[in-house]
Design an enzyme around this catalytic site. Structure first.
Site, mmCIF file in Angstrom:
data_model
loop_
_atom_site.group_PDB
_atom_site.id
_atom_site.type_symbol
_atom_site.label_atom_id
_atom_site.label_comp_id
_atom_site.label_asym_id
_atom_site.label_seq_id
_atom_site.Cartn_x
_atom_site.Cartn_y
_atom_site.Cartn_z
ATOM 1 N N SER A 203 6.046 47.719 -55.765
ATOM 2 C CA SER A 203 4.764 46.875 -55.621
ATOM 3 C C SER A 203 3.856 48.232 -57.063
ATOM 4 O O SER A 203 4.044 49.055 -57.588
ATOM 5 C CB SER A 203 3.641 47.754 -54.162
ATOM 6 O OG SER A 203 2.691 47.076 -55.087
ATOM 7 N N TYR B 174 1.712 54.138 -47.913
ATOM 8 C CA TYR B 174 2.705 52.790 -48.558
ATOM 9 C C TYR B 174 2.677 53.459 -50.309
ATOM 10 O O TYR B 174 4.077 53.188 -50.601
ATOM 11 C CB TYR B 174 1.774 51.418 -48.532
ATOM 12 C CG TYR B 174 1.984 50.459 -49.252
ATOM 13 C CD1 TYR B 174 2.725 49.642 -48.958
ATOM 14 C CD2 TYR B 174 1.659 50.006 -50.357
ATOM 15 C CE1 TYR B 174 3.587 48.376 -48.916
ATOM 16 C CE2 TYR B 174 1.857 48.667 -50.758
ATOM 17 C CZ TYR B 174 3.173 48.037 -50.497
ATOM 18 O OH TYR B 174 3.252 47.171 -50.722
HETATM 19 P P1 NAD Z 1 5.886 39.324 -45.095
HETATM 20 O O1 NAD Z 1 5.306 39.948 -43.885
HETATM 21 O O2 NAD Z 1 5.635 38.712 -45.273
HETATM 22 O O3 NAD Z 1 7.318 40.265 -45.156
HETATM 23 C C1 NAD Z 1 8.625 41.067 -44.652
HETATM 24 C C2 NAD Z 1 9.587 40.696 -43.736
HETATM 25 O O4 NAD Z 1 9.986 41.911 -43.471
HETATM 26 C C3 NAD Z 1 8.736 40.116 -41.920
HETATM 27 O O5 NAD Z 1 9.987 39.175 -42.036
HETATM 28 C C4 NAD Z 1 9.436 40.863 -41.003
HETATM 29 O O6 NAD Z 1 10.186 40.383 -40.228
HETATM 30 C C5 NAD Z 1 10.797 41.937 -41.865
HETATM 31 N N1 NAD Z 1 10.416 43.506 -41.312
HETATM 32 C C6 NAD Z 1 9.657 44.147 -41.260
HETATM 33 N N2 NAD Z 1 10.514 45.574 -40.787
HETATM 34 C C7 NAD Z 1 11.335 45.350 -40.701
HETATM 35 C C8 NAD Z 1 12.588 45.459 -40.567
HETATM 36 N N3 NAD Z 1 12.440 47.154 -39.732
HETATM 37 N N4 NAD Z 1 14.167 45.716 -40.446
HETATM 38 C C9 NAD Z 1 14.353 44.016 -40.629
HETATM 39 N N5 NAD Z 1 12.725 43.740 -41.113
HETATM 40 C C10 NAD Z 1 11.744 44.036 -40.855
HETATM 41 O O7 NAD Z 1 5.598 40.614 -46.318
HETATM 42 P P2 NAD Z 1 5.615 40.331 -47.608
HETATM 43 O O8 NAD Z 1 4.462 40.322 -48.335
HETATM 44 O O9 NAD Z 1 6.981 39.061 -48.314
HETATM 45 O O10 NAD Z 1 6.583 41.950 -48.486
HETATM 46 C C11 NAD Z 1 8.097 42.118 -48.549
HETATM 47 C C12 NAD Z 1 7.428 43.561 -49.549
HETATM 48 O O11 NAD Z 1 6.976 42.875 -51.079
HETATM 49 C C13 NAD Z 1 7.065 44.796 -49.062
HETATM 50 O O12 NAD Z 1 8.472 45.621 -48.875
HETATM 51 C C14 NAD Z 1 6.225 44.346 -49.034
HETATM 52 O O13 NAD Z 1 5.807 46.151 -48.802
HETATM 53 C C15 NAD Z 1 6.207 44.504 -50.956
HETATM 54 N N6 NAD Z 1 5.160 44.005 -51.626
HETATM 55 C C16 NAD Z 1 4.012 42.743 -51.249
HETATM 56 C C17 NAD Z 1 3.566 42.479 -51.702
HETATM 57 C C18 NAD Z 1 2.288 41.471 -51.236
HETATM 58 O O14 NAD Z 1 0.385 41.422 -51.891
HETATM 59 N N7 NAD Z 1 2.542 40.454 -50.293
HETATM 60 C C19 NAD Z 1 2.625 43.453 -53.039
HETATM 61 C C20 NAD Z 1 3.408 44.093 -53.235
HETATM 62 C C21 NAD Z 1 5.002 44.359 -52.869
#
Ligand code: NAD
Length: 261
Positions: free
Chosen positions: A143, A156
């Protein structure tokens, strides 16, 4: 272009958001993809959509915090498609709150999903990648918070910084086995993870949801735009299909200029 033709990829957290976008992009690039997620039905549904579109995919129920679950899920993916060439360790959640009121249980849950999950999936995938030094690529979903701090995000930010350390060590240890590693660092992407945070941050900071979006989330970008899941998927594909260790151990920020390092 079929830049991942003949390759197998495991993508954790691929039932939703960024992971889902990566899975479709990889499948379009010719990879067989394992959709690994805590959400069994969601993973099965994404795999089915990819198969209907002509791709190769399997849904794998996996809790990335469980060593047995991860080992079983990675083995299942390898059995389905032959081996593991790419791991995208992407599963993640967000729990916001100030340090003085952050519960230890929430802290441990955050470290467990982000860091234990990254370690366990890496270890399980390396079993295949190190076999006869066949190699592979491991990409961690970091991130902007792998490089910057923000109020209310102690757990985080700590975990996302930690992924850079793991990727750098893997780049050094993995080189002898033709394994490369990277961290992709998105800015704010409109996914369920971010949608949930907007009202939480508004309440915690005493400002409106619009102000959270405009000031907190996008205030430091060059153009006031959210990053798109496709932008992240394209970047992950580029790193996954890069042909040599000229690129390894890197973190690449994709954030509309919010973070420039
Ligand atoms: P999201 O909530 O859309 O998807 C996350 C997925 O992870 C979900 O399908 C959930 O079921 C799964 N998950 C949660 N806990 C789990 C576990 N213990 N085992 C297996 N699966 C699990 O979120 P997203 O925004 O797509 O985030 C994905 C990644 O991107 C994360 O690591 C997040 O920190 C990172 N990220 C997101 C953003 C953003 O702005 N959305 C920015 C930077 C980084």
């Amino acid at each position: 272009m079929n830049t991942l033709a003949g390759k197998t990829a495991v993508i954790t957290g691929a039932a939703s958001g960024i992971g889902r976008a990566v899975a479709f992009t990889f499948a379009n690039a010719g990879a067989a993809v394992a959709i690994a997620d805590l959400d069994r039905d969601g993973a099965a549904a994404v795999a089915e959509q990819i198969r209907r579109a002509g791709g190769r995919a399997v849904g794998v129920k996996m809790d990335v915090t469980s060593e047995t679950d991860v080992a079983r899920g990675i083995d299942q993916a390898a059995q389905a498609f032959g081996s593991i060439d790419v791991l995208v360790s992407n599963a993640g959640i967000q729990i916001v709150g100030p340090i003085d009121r952050y519960t230890f249980a929430d802290w441990k849950k955050m470290q467990s999903i982000h860091l234990d999950g990254a370690f366990l999936t890496t270890k399980a995938a390396l079993k295949y990648m190190y076999e006869a030094d066949r190699g592979g690529v491991v990409i961690y979903m970091g991130s902007v918070h792998s490089h910057e701090g923000s109020a209310l995000k102690s757990a985080y930010v700590t975990a996302k910084h930690g992924l850079i350390g793991l990727a750098r060590v893997l780049a050094k240890e993995g080189a002898a086995h033709n394994v490369r590693s990277h961290v992709v660092c998105p800015g704010f992407v409109k996914t369920p993870l971010v949608d949930k945070q907007i009202p939480e941050q508004a309440a915690a900071l005493g400002i409106s949801e619009q102000e959270v979006i405009e000031r907190v989330m996008l205030g430091d970008t060059v153009d006031g735009e959210f990053t798109d899941a496709q932008d992240i998927a394209r970047t992950v594909l580029f790193l996954a299909s890069f042909p040599s260790a000229a690129l390894t151990g890197q973190s690449l920020v994709v954030s509309h200029g919010w973070c420039m390092r």
